[in-house]
Design a protein around this motif. Structure first.
Motif, PDB file in Angstrom:
ATOM      1  N   GLU A  30       6.825  -1.856  -6.323  1.00 35.96           N
ATOM      2  CA  GLU A  30       5.907  -1.538  -6.884  1.00 35.96           C
ATOM      3  C   GLU A  30       4.696  -0.954  -5.836  1.00 35.96           C
ATOM      4  OE1 GLU A  30       5.756  -0.941 -10.011  1.00 35.96           O
ATOM      5  OE2 GLU A  30       5.471  -2.942 -11.112  1.00 35.96           O
ATOM      6  N   CYS A  31       4.661  -1.770  -4.516  1.00 38.32           N
ATOM      7  CA  CYS A  31       3.910  -1.546  -3.559  1.00 38.32           C
ATOM      8  C   CYS A  31       3.901  -0.181  -3.058  1.00 38.32           C
ATOM      9  CB  CYS A  31       4.030  -2.650  -2.349  1.00 38.32           C
ATOM     10  SG  CYS A  31       3.057  -4.269  -2.921  1.00 38.32           S
ATOM     11  N   VAL A  32       5.116   0.319  -2.852  1.00 41.99           N
ATOM     12  CA  VAL A  32       5.572   1.467  -2.319  1.00 41.99           C
ATOM     13  C   VAL A  32       5.129   2.767  -3.450  1.00 41.99           C
ATOM     14  CG1 VAL A  32       7.732   3.174  -1.969  1.00 41.99           C
ATOM     15  CG2 VAL A  32       7.773   0.828  -1.141  1.00 41.99           C
ATOM     16  N   ALA A  33       5.289   2.368  -4.575  1.00 44.80           N
ATOM     17  CA  ALA A  33       4.738   3.284  -5.608  1.00 44.80           C
ATOM     18  C   ALA A  33       3.113   3.551  -5.507  1.00 44.80           C
ATOM     19  CB  ALA A  33       5.106   2.869  -7.025  1.00 44.80           C
ATOM     20  N   LEU A  34       2.433   2.237  -5.430  1.00 47.91           N
ATOM     21  CA  LEU A  34       1.041   2.373  -5.239  1.00 47.91           C
ATOM     22  C   LEU A  34       0.692   3.133  -3.776  1.00 47.91           C
ATOM     23  CD1 LEU A  34       0.359  -1.346  -6.406  1.00 47.91           C
ATOM     24  CD2 LEU A  34      -0.341   0.718  -7.712  1.00 47.91           C
ATOM     25  N   GLU A  35       1.148   2.831  -2.795  1.00 51.04           N
ATOM     26  CA  GLU A  35       0.880   3.715  -1.458  1.00 51.04           C
ATOM     27  C   GLU A  35       1.228   4.919  -1.846  1.00 51.04           C
ATOM     28  OE1 GLU A  35       3.439   2.868   2.065  1.00 51.04           O
ATOM     29  OE2 GLU A  35       1.393   2.412   2.857  1.00 51.04           O
ATOM     30  N   ALA A  36       2.157   5.156  -2.375  1.00 47.84           N
ATOM     31  CA  ALA A  36       2.524   6.787  -2.578  1.00 47.84           C
ATOM     32  C   ALA A  36       1.531   7.397  -3.634  1.00 47.84           C
ATOM     33  CB  ALA A  36       3.970   7.076  -3.067  1.00 47.84           C
ATOM     34  N   ALA A  37       1.065   6.644  -4.339  1.00 40.13           N
ATOM     35  CA  ALA A  37      -0.026   7.153  -5.395  1.00 40.13           C
ATOM     36  C   ALA A  37      -1.244   7.403  -4.650  1.00 40.13           C
ATOM     37  CB  ALA A  37      -0.180   6.268  -6.630  1.00 40.13           C
ATOM     38  N   GLY A  38      -1.418   6.826  -3.456  1.00 38.35           N
ATOM     39  CA  GLY A  38      -2.622   7.069  -2.883  1.00 38.35           C
ATOM     40  C   GLY A  38      -3.963   6.221  -2.824  1.00 38.35           C
ATOM     41  N   VAL A  39      -3.465   4.791  -3.249  1.00 35.70           N
ATOM     42  CA  VAL A  39      -4.526   4.095  -3.204  1.00 35.70           C
ATOM     43  C   VAL A  39      -5.038   3.490  -1.993  1.00 35.70           C
ATOM     44  CG1 VAL A  39      -3.350   2.929  -4.981  1.00 35.70           C
ATOM     45  CG2 VAL A  39      -2.646   1.951  -3.011  1.00 35.70           C
ATOM     46  N   ASP A  40      -6.086   2.903  -1.734  1.00 35.09           N
ATOM     47  CA  ASP A  40      -6.845   2.819  -0.392  1.00 35.09           C
ATOM     48  C   ASP A  40      -6.472   1.297  -0.011  1.00 35.09           C
ATOM     49  OD1 ASP A  40      -8.779   4.892  -0.093  1.00 35.09           O
ATOM     50  OD2 ASP A  40      -9.417   4.589  -2.067  1.00 35.09           O
ATOM     51  N   ARG A  41      -6.085   0.608  -0.767  1.00 35.98           N
ATOM     52  CA  ARG A  41      -5.594  -0.834  -0.439  1.00 35.98           C
ATOM     53  C   ARG A  41      -4.884  -1.416  -1.482  1.00 35.98           C
ATOM     54  NH1 ARG A  41     -11.623  -3.925   0.475  1.00 35.98           N
ATOM     55  NH2 ARG A  41     -12.161  -1.982   1.551  1.00 35.98           N
ATOM     56  N   ILE A  42      -4.364  -2.690  -1.504  1.00 35.87           N
ATOM     57  CA  ILE A  42      -3.792  -3.237  -2.532  1.00 35.87           C
ATOM     58  C   ILE A  42      -4.483  -4.739  -2.417  1.00 35.87           C
ATOM     59  CG2 ILE A  42      -1.547  -4.331  -3.531  1.00 35.87           C
ATOM     60  CD1 ILE A  42      -0.186  -2.095  -2.311  1.00 35.87           C
ATOM     61  N   GLN A  43      -4.846  -5.058  -3.913  1.00 34.74           N
ATOM     62  CA  GLN A  43      -5.435  -6.604  -4.110  1.00 34.74           C
ATOM     63  C   GLN A  43      -4.505  -7.469  -4.575  1.00 34.74           C
ATOM     64  OE1 GLN A  43      -8.174  -8.338  -6.843  1.00 34.74           O
ATOM     65  NE2 GLN A  43      -9.645  -7.599  -5.355  1.00 34.74           N
ATOM     66  N   TRP A  44      -4.134  -8.612  -4.041  1.00 31.07           N
ATOM     67  CA  TRP A  44      -3.252  -9.580  -4.356  1.00 31.07           C
ATOM     68  C   TRP A  44      -4.198 -10.569  -5.035  1.00 31.07           C
ATOM     69  CZ3 TRP A  44       2.014  -9.051  -4.077  1.00 31.07           C
ATOM     70  CH2 TRP A  44       2.280  -7.961  -3.214  1.00 31.07           C
ATOM     71  N   ASP A  45      -3.895 -10.641  -6.276  1.00 34.06           N
ATOM     72  CA  ASP A  45      -4.521 -11.874  -7.347  1.00 34.06           C
ATOM     73  C   ASP A  45      -3.948 -13.123  -7.160  1.00 34.06           C
ATOM     74  OD1 ASP A  45      -5.259  -8.915  -9.176  1.00 34.06           O
ATOM     75  OD2 ASP A  45      -6.956 -10.244  -8.542  1.00 34.06           O
ATOM     76  N   VAL A  46      -4.300 -14.173  -6.016  1.00 29.76           N
ATOM     77  CA  VAL A  46      -3.835 -15.369  -5.949  1.00 29.76           C
ATOM     78  C   VAL A  46      -4.403 -16.329  -7.024  1.00 29.76           C
ATOM     79  CG1 VAL A  46      -3.351 -17.139  -4.249  1.00 29.76           C
ATOM     80  CG2 VAL A  46      -3.260 -14.641  -3.584  1.00 29.76           C
ATOM     81  N   MET A  47      -3.549 -16.799  -7.722  1.00 33.81           N
ATOM     82  CA  MET A  47      -4.253 -17.779  -8.744  1.00 33.81           C
ATOM     83  C   MET A  47      -3.469 -19.212  -8.560  1.00 33.81           C
ATOM     84  SD  MET A  47      -4.795 -15.326 -11.877  1.00 33.81           S
ATOM     85  CE  MET A  47      -5.763 -13.665 -11.806  1.00 33.81           C
ATOM     86  N   ASP A  48      -4.073 -20.019  -8.700  1.00 38.54           N
ATOM     87  CA  ASP A  48      -3.682 -21.544  -8.408  1.00 38.54           C
ATOM     88  C   ASP A  48      -3.417 -22.367  -9.904  1.00 38.54           C
ATOM     89  OD1 ASP A  48      -6.372 -23.596  -7.074  1.00 38.54           O
ATOM     90  OD2 ASP A  48      -6.121 -22.389  -8.939  1.00 38.54           O
ATOM     91  N   GLY A  49      -3.827 -22.017 -10.882  1.00 42.32           N
ATOM     92  CA  GLY A  49      -3.789 -22.502 -12.110  1.00 42.32           C
ATOM     93  C   GLY A  49      -4.741 -23.540 -12.181  1.00 42.32           C
ATOM     94  N   ASN A  50      -5.650 -23.655 -11.175  1.00 44.24           N
ATOM     95  CA  ASN A  50      -6.763 -24.790 -11.098  1.00 44.24           C
ATOM     96  C   ASN A  50      -7.905 -24.209 -11.407  1.00 44.24           C
ATOM     97  OD1 ASN A  50      -8.264 -26.884 -10.845  1.00 44.24           O
ATOM     98  ND2 ASN A  50      -6.918 -27.993  -9.516  1.00 44.24           N
ATOM     99  N   PHE A  51      -8.439 -23.336 -10.316  1.00 48.47           N
ATOM    100  CA  PHE A  51      -9.721 -22.643 -10.538  1.00 48.47           C
ATOM    101  C   PHE A  51      -9.424 -21.699 -11.780  1.00 48.47           C
ATOM    102  CE2 PHE A  51     -13.654 -21.006  -9.179  1.00 48.47           C
ATOM    103  CZ  PHE A  51     -13.488 -19.329  -8.907  1.00 48.47           C
ATOM    104  N   VAL A  52      -8.584 -21.133 -12.058  1.00 44.52           N
ATOM    105  CA  VAL A  52      -8.340 -20.090 -12.908  1.00 44.52           C
ATOM    106  C   VAL A  52      -7.243 -20.593 -13.872  1.00 44.52           C
ATOM    107  CG1 VAL A  52      -9.542 -18.171 -12.006  1.00 44.52           C
ATOM    108  CG2 VAL A  52      -7.058 -18.365 -11.838  1.00 44.52           C
TER     109      VAL A  52
END
Ligand code: DX5
Length: 226
Positions: free
Chosen positions: A22-44
């Motif tokens: 999926e990251c390869v496809a996003l890079e190929a699609a021309g995105v400027d960066r990739i955001q990783w939504d890190v969630m701990d089940g506590n804050f969210v």
């Protein structure tokens, strides 16, 4: 002078069984960066992935990674996200008692510091650390899930933040995240955001990721120019 528009996908809607591809496809699609939504089940009220998953994907692409830490104690694992290959770490101001120290630690780790504000969190919480930040993320949803409705009232907050940054002569980007689509991105960009995170809307784009990235960038650039 307008700051460059950057289109940033959230991997939240991606196929978690194939994140490297999926990251390869996003890079190929021309995105400027990739955001990783890190969630701990506590804050969210959701639980996603940690540094090991990010590290596993790092070798597949060259594009910049940013870790959006929606976790109750971000200080504990800061080095892990840098070692995993993130170039930027975004901490929520609501999750650290000593934001100045946390941002300094991120910078000392050789990483770019950013702070995120939930919709109800005032700009004052970052006003005295703008000199330490490369970016402020103004959340346009209450964090935890993709596919939520864009909170348009955050646009005035974005504009006020842009004015605060520019008045102080700081070199700080403004990112928005949540409900960003072809129909909402123009309002966010016109308000002063130049880094735009899209998850659901981008992945649902009928013409595919590449067209989605191109359309979102075009719409945001046009809106920025007024
Ligand atoms: C917080 C997450 C989401 C995600 C993007 O819940 O940070 O905002 O990145 O979500 P959508 O699907 O609204 O673009």
């Amino acid at each position: 002078m307008n700051r460059p528009i950057q289109i940033v996908p959230s991997v939240l809607p991606a196929d978690f069984s194939r994140l490297g591809e999926e990251c390869v496809a996003l890079e190929a699609a021309g995105v400027d960066r990739i955001q990783w939504d890190v969630m701990d089940g506590n804050f969210v009220p959701n639980l996603t992935f940690g540094p090991d998953v990010i590290a596993a994907c790092r070798e597949h692409v060259d594009v910049m990674f940013e870790a959006h830490l929606m976790v109750t104690n971000p200080d504990e694992m800061l080095p892990n996200y840098v070692e995993a290959g993130c170039q930027m770490v975004i901490v929520h101001v609501e999750t650290t008692s000593h934001l100045h120290r946390t941002l300094g630690r991120i910078r000392d780790l050789g990483c770019s510091p950013a702070a995120a504000l939930n919709p109800s969190t005032p700009l004052d919480s970052v006003a005295s650390v703008l000199d330490m930040l490369d970016m402020v993320l103004v959340m346009t949803v209450n964090p935890g899930f993709g596919g939520q409705a864009y909170i348009a009232s955050m646009e005035s907050k974005v504009t006020a933040l842009r004015n605060l940054i520019d008045k102080g002569g700081y070199d700080v980007d403004i990112e928005v995240d949540g409900g960003i689509s072809a129909s909402t991105i123009s309002g966010a960009a016109a308000a002063g955001a130049n880094v735009l995170v899209s998850g659901s809307a981008l992945y649902k784009y009928e013409e595919g990721l590449e067209h989605g990235v191109q359309d979102l960038r075009r719409i945001a650039t046009e809106a920025q120019s007024g």
